[in-house]
Design a protein around this motif. Structure first.
Motif, PDB file in Angstrom:
ATOM      1  N   SER A  40       0.846  -1.208   0.000  1.00  0.00           N
ATOM      2  CA  SER A  40       0.000   0.000   0.000  1.00  0.00           C
ATOM      3  C   SER A  40       0.874   1.248   0.000  1.00  0.00           C
ATOM      4  CB  SER A  40      -0.853   0.064   1.260  1.00  0.00           C
ATOM      5  OG  SER A  40      -1.634  -1.062   1.419  1.00  0.00           O
ATOM      6  N   ALA A  41       0.206   2.376  -0.020  1.00  0.00           N
ATOM      7  CA  ALA A  41       0.911   3.651   0.075  1.00  0.00           C
ATOM      8  C   ALA A  41       1.507   3.803   1.471  1.00  0.00           C
ATOM      9  CB  ALA A  41      -0.067   4.785  -0.203  1.00  0.00           C
ATOM     10  N   THR A  46      -2.515   8.088   1.408  1.00  0.00           N
ATOM     11  CA  THR A  46      -3.795   8.137   0.682  1.00  0.00           C
ATOM     12  C   THR A  46      -4.708   9.208   1.270  1.00  0.00           C
ATOM     13  OG1 THR A  46      -3.522   5.780   0.258  1.00  0.00           O
ATOM     14  CG2 THR A  46      -5.692   6.715  -0.201  1.00  0.00           C
ATOM     15  N   GLU A 123       0.714   4.572  -4.003  1.00  0.00           N
ATOM     16  CA  GLU A 123       1.194   3.203  -4.186  1.00  0.00           C
ATOM     17  C   GLU A 123       2.363   3.152  -5.173  1.00  0.00           C
ATOM     18  OE1 GLU A 123      -1.861   3.728  -3.238  1.00  0.00           O
ATOM     19  OE2 GLU A 123      -2.188   2.161  -1.746  1.00  0.00           O
ATOM     20  N   PHE A 188      -4.514  -1.869  -4.310  1.00  0.00           N
ATOM     21  CA  PHE A 188      -5.500  -0.789  -4.404  1.00  0.00           C
ATOM     22  C   PHE A 188      -5.830  -0.345  -5.829  1.00  0.00           C
ATOM     23  CE2 PHE A 188      -6.117   3.989  -3.259  1.00  0.00           C
ATOM     24  CZ  PHE A 188      -7.471   3.838  -3.024  1.00  0.00           C
ATOM     25  N   ARG A 202     -11.334   2.172  -0.800  1.00  0.00           N
ATOM     26  CA  ARG A 202     -10.339   2.434   0.254  1.00  0.00           C
ATOM     27  C   ARG A 202      -9.960   1.139   0.976  1.00  0.00           C
ATOM     28  NH1 ARG A 202      -8.720   7.249   2.427  1.00  0.00           N
ATOM     29  NH2 ARG A 202      -7.080   5.877   3.169  1.00  0.00           N
ATOM     30  N   GLU A 203      -8.720   1.074   1.338  1.00  0.00           N
ATOM     31  CA  GLU A 203      -8.140  -0.106   2.006  1.00  0.00           C
ATOM     32  C   GLU A 203      -8.181  -1.339   1.110  1.00  0.00           C
ATOM     33  OE1 GLU A 203      -6.630   0.539   4.757  1.00  0.00           O
ATOM     34  OE2 GLU A 203      -7.490   2.533   4.982  1.00  0.00           O
ATOM     35  N   GLY A 204      -8.207  -1.103  -0.184  1.00  0.00           N
ATOM     36  CA  GLY A 204      -8.406  -2.205  -1.131  1.00  0.00           C
ATOM     37  C   GLY A 204      -7.192  -3.069  -1.428  1.00  0.00           C
ATOM     38  N   SER A 205      -6.059  -2.802  -0.807  1.00  0.00           N
ATOM     39  CA  SER A 205      -4.862  -3.587  -1.126  1.00  0.00           C
ATOM     40  C   SER A 205      -4.977  -5.063  -0.736  1.00  0.00           C
ATOM     41  CB  SER A 205      -3.632  -3.006  -0.442  1.00  0.00           C
ATOM     42  OG  SER A 205      -3.411  -1.705  -0.909  1.00  0.00           O
TER      43      SER A 205
END
Ligand code: ASP
Ligand code: MG
Length: 421
Positions: A40-41, A46, A123, A188, A202-205
Motif C-alpha cells: 500500500s501507500a 492516501t 502506491e 488498491f 479504500r483499504e483495497g490492497s
C-alpha cells in the motif's frame, strides 16, 4: 506446479524508514521466486492525497500539502539510501507529474474519475521506493505496474474486476517475472478498460492480494498487520480481546461485512472460492503464529464486536398514507446502487424505511436530491454502528447501558445498534 505466495503489506507496515527496514527483515529469510509482494501507500499518504483533492475541489491552495508529502517521502529515502541514489529523482519526478495532473479542472461530475488518476500516486511511490531498497539489500526483486495485471471496468473509486482478463494478464506479465525473481506491486489500483487508472475502494490492497492469488491459484496469502492476527474486537477500542488461531472463511467474511477493518470485505470471497488460505500475521512479531482463515466449516461461537464510525442514518417516510411495500424498498435500493452506496443496516416500519450508510463525499446530497420527490427524508450524521455476532446477553446489556441508541436490531445470532459515539 508453481507455488505462488502472495504477501501484502499495508500502509502502517511501511509508514517510515524503520518500518521499511523491518519489512526487509521479514522478507530476509522468506523472499523467494514465485512470491508477489503487494504494498500500500506509505502511512497515511492516501488520506493526504484525498485532502489535496478536497482542497483543489474547494478552490483552496494545495501545493503546500504536496510539498509536505514529497518531503516526507524524501526524508524516508534519506534514511534508506546513499545520497545521490537515483530514487531521489524518481520520487521528485512523480511529484512533478502529480502537480501537472492536478492542473486539470476538478468538478463534482468528474470527481470519481479524477480521484482515481491522482490517488494511486501513493502506491506508485511506495512500491518504487521499497523495490529499490530491497534490491540495495541484495533482496533482488522486480517491479510490476498493477494497472497491467489487475484489469477492471471504469466504475471509478469502486472498480469491478474483470476476472478473465486479469487472470490472462497475471499469467502473461507476472508469471515470467516470478520464474526469475519475486515481484513487488501496488495494492488498491487497477487498469480500466480504456487504460485509465482505477481503484478498488479504500483499504483495497488486501483485495488486490486476493485477486492476484486467485488469478494465479496461489498456495497462500499472508497479510502483515500491526495486530497479532484477527481479534474478536478492535484492541484500540476494547480492553479484552481474543485472537482467533483459526477462522472459517464464512465467519471472517461476515466480520468484514459488518466493518471489521482488519481485512477488506472483498478479500475473502475469491480466496474461499479457490480454497486459498489467508494468514493474518503481525509485522511486529513475525515469528508468532497469527490467524489462519480457511475452509474449517466451524464456528467457535466466540462473540465478535465490530464498530463502524462515520455512519449516517437516513429515514425515508412515505408522503401519502400508503404503507411501505417492496416497491418503496426497491426504489431506495436502486438509487443506492446507482450511487455505489452499501446499506449497513435496514429497518422498515409501517411508513418508513431507515438505512444506515457510510459517510461519503457528495453521496448523501445526491441521494436526497433524487429521493425527495418520493419521500420525506430525515437523517443523522456522525453515528456509530455496532455489530455483535454470537452475542451474549451481558455484552448486549453492557453496550446498551453505555450508549444513546437510535436503532436496535436483534436476530438469533446478531445484535446491531446505531448509536451516538
Ligand atoms: N492506500 C490505500 C488506502 O489507504 C489502499 C490500502 O491501504 O489498502 O486506502
Ligand atoms: Mg491503508
Amino acid at each position: 506446479m508453481r507455488k505462488v505466495i502472495v504477501y501484502k503489506f499495508g500502509g502502517a507496515s511501511v509508514k517510515d524508514a524503520k518500518a521499511i527496514k523491518n519489512l526487509s527483515n521479514i522478507l530476509f529469510n522468506r523472499l523467494r521466486n514465485h512470491m508477489v509482494v503487494v504494498i500500500s501507500a506509505i502511512g497515511k499518504t492516501t488520506n493526504a492525497l484525498e485532502e489535496v483533492l478536497m482542497k483543489k475541489y474547494q478552490g483552496l491552495p494545495y501545493s503546500l500539502n504536496n510539498t509536505i508529502l514529497m518531503q516526507r517521502h524524501l526524508e524516508i529515502c534519506d534514511e534508506l539510501f546513499e545520497p545521490g541514489h537515483r530514487i531521489f529523482s524518481v520520487v521528485k519526478n512523480y511529484f512533478l507529474v502529480l502537480e501537472r495532473d492536478l492542473e486539470r479542472p476538478l468538478t463534482k461530475e468528474n470527481y470519481d474519475q479524477y480521484y482515481d488518476q491522482i490517488i494511486g500516486y501513493g502506491e506508485m511511490l511506495s512500491t518504487r521506493i521499497i523495490q529499490e531498497y530491497l534490491c540495495d539489500q541484495e533482496q533482488y526483486c522486480l517491479w510490476q505496474d498493477a494497472r497491467e495485471i489487475i484489469k477492471t471496468d471504469e466504475n471509478f473509486r469502486l472498480a469491478n474486476v474483470d476476472w478473465n482478463l486479469t487472470k490472462k494478464k497475471c499469467e502473461k506479465y507476472l508469471l515470467p517475472k516470478l520464474d526469475k525473481f519475486p515481484v513487488v506491486t501496488q495494492g488498491f489500483i487497477g487498469g480500466g478498460s480504456s487504460g485509465k487508472m482505477t481503484t478498488l475502494g479504500r483499504e483495497g490492497s488486501d483485495y488486490s492480494a486476493a485477486i492476484i492469488a486467485a488469478s494465479l491459484k496461489a498456495k497462500s496469502v499472508v497479510i502483515w498487520k500491526d495486530v497479532p492476527g484477527v481479534l474478536n474486537a478492535d484492541p484500540k477500542r476494547f480492553e479484552k480481546t481474543v485472537k482467533f488461531d483459526r477462522l472459517d472463511y464464512y465467519e471472517a467474511a461476515e466480520m468484514t461485512y459488518y466493518g471489521a477493518s482488519v481485512i477488506h470485505p472483498k478479500t475473502i470471497k475469491p480466496l474461499a472460492n479457490a480454497k486459498i488460505p489467508l494468514e493474518v500475521k503481525s509485522f511486529l512479531n513475525p515469528e508468532e503464529s497469527g490467524t489462519v482463515i480457511g475452509d474449517f466449516k466451524e464456528s467457535q461461537g466466540i462473540p465478535t464486536i465490530v464498530v463502524k464510525d462515520e455512519q449516517i442514518l437516513v429515514t425515508f417516510k412515505v408522503t401519502d398514507f400508503a404503507f411501505i411495500n417492496e416497491g418503496h424498498i426497491h426504489q431506495v435500493y436502486t438509487e443506492l446502487q446507482r450511487l455505489k452506496l452499501k446499506v449497513n443496516l435496514l429497518q422498515t416500519s409501517a411508513i418508513t424505511i431507515s438505512i444506515c450508510i457510510d459517510r461519503q463525499i457528495f453521496k448523501l446530497e445526491q441521494l436526497m436530491d433524487e429521493m425527495k420527490r418520493f419521500f420525506v427524508i430525515r437523517y443523522n450524521e456522525g453515528l456509530q454502528l455496532i455489530t455483535v455476532n454470537n452475542y451474549k446477553e451481558e455484552i448486549k446489556n453492557s453496550i446498551l447501558m453505555e450508549k444513546e441508541v437510535l436503532v436496535e436490531q436483534t436476530t438469533r445470532n446478531t445484535f446491531q445498534l446505531i448509536c451516538k459515539p
